[in-house]
Design a protein around this motif. Structure first.
Motif, PDB file in Angstrom:
ATOM      1  N   LYS A  69      10.053  20.341 -77.101  1.00  0.00           N
ATOM      2  CA  LYS A  69       9.425  19.022 -77.272  1.00  0.00           C
ATOM      3  C   LYS A  69       7.967  19.004 -76.826  1.00  0.00           C
ATOM      4  N   LYS A  70       7.643  19.845 -75.835  1.00  0.00           N
ATOM      5  CA  LYS A  70       6.242  19.884 -75.395  1.00  0.00           C
ATOM      6  C   LYS A  70       5.342  20.396 -76.510  1.00  0.00           C
ATOM      7  N   ALA A  71       5.858  21.352 -77.271  1.00  0.00           N
ATOM      8  CA  ALA A  71       5.088  21.863 -78.404  1.00  0.00           C
ATOM      9  C   ALA A  71       4.932  20.767 -79.456  1.00  0.00           C
ATOM     10  N   GLY A  72       6.006  19.993 -79.647  1.00  0.00           N
ATOM     11  CA  GLY A  72       5.950  18.881 -80.594  1.00  0.00           C
ATOM     12  C   GLY A  72       4.933  17.832 -80.179  1.00  0.00           C
ATOM     13  N   THR A  73       4.885  17.558 -78.876  1.00  0.00           N
ATOM     14  CA  THR A  73       3.906  16.593 -78.358  1.00  0.00           C
ATOM     15  C   THR A  73       2.487  17.101 -78.565  1.00  0.00           C
ATOM     16  N   SER A  74       2.275  18.376 -78.292  1.00  0.00           N
ATOM     17  CA  SER A  74       0.946  18.970 -78.491  1.00  0.00           C
ATOM     18  C   SER A  74       0.553  18.921 -79.963  1.00  0.00           C
ATOM     19  N   LEU A  75       1.541  19.139 -80.826  1.00  0.00           N
ATOM     20  CA  LEU A  75       1.270  19.097 -82.259  1.00  0.00           C
ATOM     21  C   LEU A  75       0.835  17.689 -82.691  1.00  0.00           C
ATOM     22  N   ILE A  76       1.516  16.690 -82.184  1.00  0.00           N
ATOM     23  CA  ILE A  76       1.157  15.305 -82.521  1.00  0.00           C
ATOM     24  C   ILE A  76      -0.285  15.030 -82.110  1.00  0.00           C
ATOM     25  N   ARG A  77      -0.654  15.474 -80.909  1.00  0.00           N
ATOM     26  CA  ARG A  77      -2.030  15.278 -80.435  1.00  0.00           C
ATOM     27  C   ARG A  77      -3.018  16.032 -81.322  1.00  0.00           C
ATOM     28  N   TYR A  78      -2.646  17.227 -81.730  1.00  0.00           N
ATOM     29  CA  TYR A  78      -3.525  18.052 -82.565  1.00  0.00           C
ATOM     30  C   TYR A  78      -3.777  17.367 -83.912  1.00  0.00           C
ATOM     31  N   VAL A  79      -2.710  16.923 -84.536  1.00  0.00           N
ATOM     32  CA  VAL A  79      -2.831  16.252 -85.837  1.00  0.00           C
ATOM     33  C   VAL A  79      -3.615  14.954 -85.697  1.00  0.00           C
ATOM     34  N   ALA A  80      -3.403  14.241 -84.579  1.00  0.00           N
ATOM     35  CA  ALA A  80      -4.139  12.990 -84.340  1.00  0.00           C
ATOM     36  C   ALA A  80      -5.645  13.244 -84.338  1.00  0.00           C
ATOM     37  N   LYS A  81      -6.070  14.304 -83.642  1.00  0.00           N
ATOM     38  CA  LYS A  81      -7.497  14.637 -83.586  1.00  0.00           C
ATOM     39  C   LYS A  81      -8.019  15.044 -84.961  1.00  0.00           C
ATOM     40  N   LEU A  82      -7.176  15.749 -85.707  1.00  0.00           N
ATOM     41  CA  LEU A  82      -7.552  16.192 -87.041  1.00  0.00           C
ATOM     42  C   LEU A  82      -7.789  14.986 -87.963  1.00  0.00           C
ATOM     43  N   LEU A  83      -6.873  14.034 -87.913  1.00  0.00           N
ATOM     44  CA  LEU A  83      -6.985  12.831 -88.752  1.00  0.00           C
ATOM     45  C   LEU A  83      -8.172  11.980 -88.325  1.00  0.00           C
ATOM     46  N   LEU A  84      -8.352  11.846 -87.017  1.00  0.00           N
ATOM     47  CA  LEU A  84      -9.464  11.057 -86.507  1.00  0.00           C
ATOM     48  C   LEU A  84     -10.802  11.652 -86.943  1.00  0.00           C
ATOM     49  N   GLY A  85     -10.857  12.974 -86.996  1.00  0.00           N
ATOM     50  CA  GLY A  85     -12.090  13.635 -87.386  1.00  0.00           C
ATOM     51  C   GLY A  85     -12.487  13.375 -88.832  1.00  0.00           C
ATOM     52  N   GLN A  86     -11.515  13.017 -89.674  1.00  0.00           N
ATOM     53  CA  GLN A  86     -11.803  12.742 -91.087  1.00  0.00           C
ATOM     54  C   GLN A  86     -11.766  11.255 -91.412  1.00  0.00           C
ATOM     55  N   LEU A  87     -11.638  10.432 -90.385  1.00  0.00           N
ATOM     56  CA  LEU A  87     -11.563   8.987 -90.606  1.00  0.00           C
ATOM     57  C   LEU A  87     -12.916   8.451 -91.079  1.00  0.00           C
ATOM     58  N   PRO A  88     -12.967   7.777 -92.235  1.00  0.00           N
ATOM     59  CA  PRO A  88     -14.240   7.215 -92.727  1.00  0.00           C
ATOM     60  C   PRO A  88     -14.725   6.089 -91.803  1.00  0.00           C
ATOM     61  N   GLU A  89     -15.984   5.709 -91.967  1.00  0.00           N
ATOM     62  CA  GLU A  89     -16.566   4.646 -91.146  1.00  0.00           C
ATOM     63  C   GLU A  89     -15.840   3.319 -91.324  1.00  0.00           C
ATOM     64  N   ASN A  90     -15.321   3.093 -92.520  1.00  0.00           N
ATOM     65  CA  ASN A  90     -14.629   1.838 -92.794  1.00  0.00           C
ATOM     66  C   ASN A  90     -13.131   1.950 -92.554  1.00  0.00           C
ATOM     67  N   GLY A  91     -12.728   2.947 -91.756  1.00  0.00           N
ATOM     68  CA  GLY A  91     -11.308   3.196 -91.530  1.00  0.00           C
ATOM     69  C   GLY A  91     -10.830   2.846 -90.133  1.00  0.00           C
ATOM     70  N   PHE A  92      -9.523   2.702 -90.005  1.00  0.00           N
ATOM     71  CA  PHE A  92      -8.848   2.435 -88.733  1.00  0.00           C
ATOM     72  C   PHE A  92      -7.601   3.294 -88.713  1.00  0.00           C
ATOM     73  N   ILE A  93      -7.319   3.911 -87.572  1.00  0.00           N
ATOM     74  CA  ILE A  93      -6.155   4.779 -87.488  1.00  0.00           C
ATOM     75  C   ILE A  93      -5.316   4.449 -86.262  1.00  0.00           C
ATOM     76  N   ALA A  94      -4.003   4.580 -86.405  1.00  0.00           N
ATOM     77  CA  ALA A  94      -3.080   4.313 -85.296  1.00  0.00           C
ATOM     78  C   ALA A  94      -1.909   5.288 -85.399  1.00  0.00           C
ATOM     79  N   ARG A  95      -1.284   5.551 -84.258  1.00  0.00           N
ATOM     80  CA  ARG A  95      -0.027   6.306 -84.260  1.00  0.00           C
ATOM     81  C   ARG A  95       1.096   5.289 -84.121  1.00  0.00           C
ATOM     82  N   LEU A  96       2.008   5.292 -85.068  1.00  0.00           N
ATOM     83  CA  LEU A  96       3.082   4.302 -85.056  1.00  0.00           C
ATOM     84  C   LEU A  96       4.241   4.750 -84.172  1.00  0.00           C
TER      85      LEU A  96
END
Length: 336
Positions: free
Chosen positions: A223-250
């Motif tokens: 599960k720790k690897a899964g948690t790290s993966l979630i954080r990794y993907v979150a940073k990846l998505l945030l890095g491509q978020l357009p200026e007119n965008g909003f992102i959340a983890r549900l």
């Protein structure tokens, strides 16, 4: 709101009041605040919504004024915090008292103007003209005094509102922040969605992005690897978020991305770019240095239709996400 000095405030009030009179806007605290801000032209979004309401209703109904006042001029979260709510209630009461005073003086001035017009019709000599001019001058002076007093009250409210905004912003961060990824959480997503939809015109798009097989990854690597993966993907998505965008983890490995003023075609291109970017990642779990198997995401894309509700938009995006999952994962799905 009210980011002006006394001189500027007076000028804005003089601009706002004729607009209110012309459009037959009642002199309420909500309306004074809205039209003061409208006249300042500092909030294009507010002006756009007001203009749209005027085109639709021909004026600004009381229910619209109240809604706009709370959305644009006061922190939304005031109703959720008793202490701040009490402070805002006192502030509103104070401004209401000032509004009554300035409204009374302006009503008197309006009567003076009517009396002046009648008197000018019957004025035959210089003395009468002087008396009419004196009457008008006195009325103008009193009306100006009332406006200046009210402007000072608005100016004084600035610091109090700024303090409340700061306090409520901190409170909001605590209740709308996902501790794992430091993105907005589901509550933050819902607030953003319900705020954006009333003002969107078929150009708000929702992307639901879900990490494929996260349960299997947790079982295989821990599960720790899964948690790290979630954080990794979150940073990846945030890095491509357009200026007119909003992102959340549900929840789990599911994210929501809101794109304002973005049509389906452009949003689908972004979704495909995100999907491709994730699938090309070589992710190594830092605790064990083990290279994880290929990580992929599935994406459901839905663009707002007409008078669609927030719930309906989310349900459609979930439908497309489920379709992408059932179609083999590592793909996007949207309305054709």
């Amino acid at each position: 709101m009210f980011q002006h000095n006394i001189k500027q405030a007076n000028q804005l009030m003089r601009s706002a009041i004729p607009l209110m009179v012309k459009l037959d806007i009642p002199p309420t605290p909500y309306n004074y605040g809205i039209w003061y801000e409208y006249a300042s032209n500092k909030n294009p979004r507010l002006n756009q919504v007001v203009d749209r309401a005027l085109r639709r209703f021909g004026s600004l109904p009381a229910f619209v004024s109240k809604e706009l006042f709370h959305e644009f001029l006061l922190p939304e979260e005031h109703k959720h915090t008793q202490r701040q709510g009490s402070a805002l209630k006192n502030l509103t009461t104070s401004l209401g008292d000032e509004t009554t005073t300035v409204s009374s003086e302006l009503a008197k001035f309006n009567r003076t103007l009517r009396d002046t017009k009648k008197a000018l019709k019957n004025a035959n000599d210089v003395t009468q003209i002087e008396q009419v001019a004196l009457l008008l001058d006195q009325g103008t002076f009193k009306a100006n005094q009332a406006i200046e007093t009210f402007s000072r009250s608005l100016f004084a409210a600035q610091e109090e509102l700024a303090t409340l905004r700061a306090q409520l912003s901190d409170a909001k961060k605590n209740t709308e922040l996902d501790a794992m990824t430091l993105l907005a959480n589901e509550k933050g997503f819902e607030r953003s969605l319900f705020t954006l939809i009333p003002h969107a015109e078929d150009d708000l798009t929702l992307l639901l992005i879900d990490i494929d097989d996260l349960g299997e990854i947790n079982q295989e690597y821990g599960k720790k690897a899964g948690t790290s993966l979630i954080r990794y993907v979150a940073k990846l998505l945030l890095g491509q978020l357009p200026e007119n965008g909003f992102i959340a983890r549900l929840n789990g490995g599911r994210f929501a991305m809101l794109l304002s003023e973005t049509e389906l075609g452009i949003a689908s291109q972004l979704a495909e770019s995100l999907r491709n970017d994730v699938s090309n990642q070589k992710i190594r779990y830092k605790n064990t240095k083990v290279l994880l198997r290929q990580i992929t995401v599935s994406v459901g894309v839905a663009t707002l239709f007409g008078d669609e509700s927030p719930t309906e938009l989310v349900e459609r995006a979930q439908h497309y996400l489920l379709y992408a999952k059932r179609s083999g994962k590592n793909r996007i799905a949207h309305h054709e």
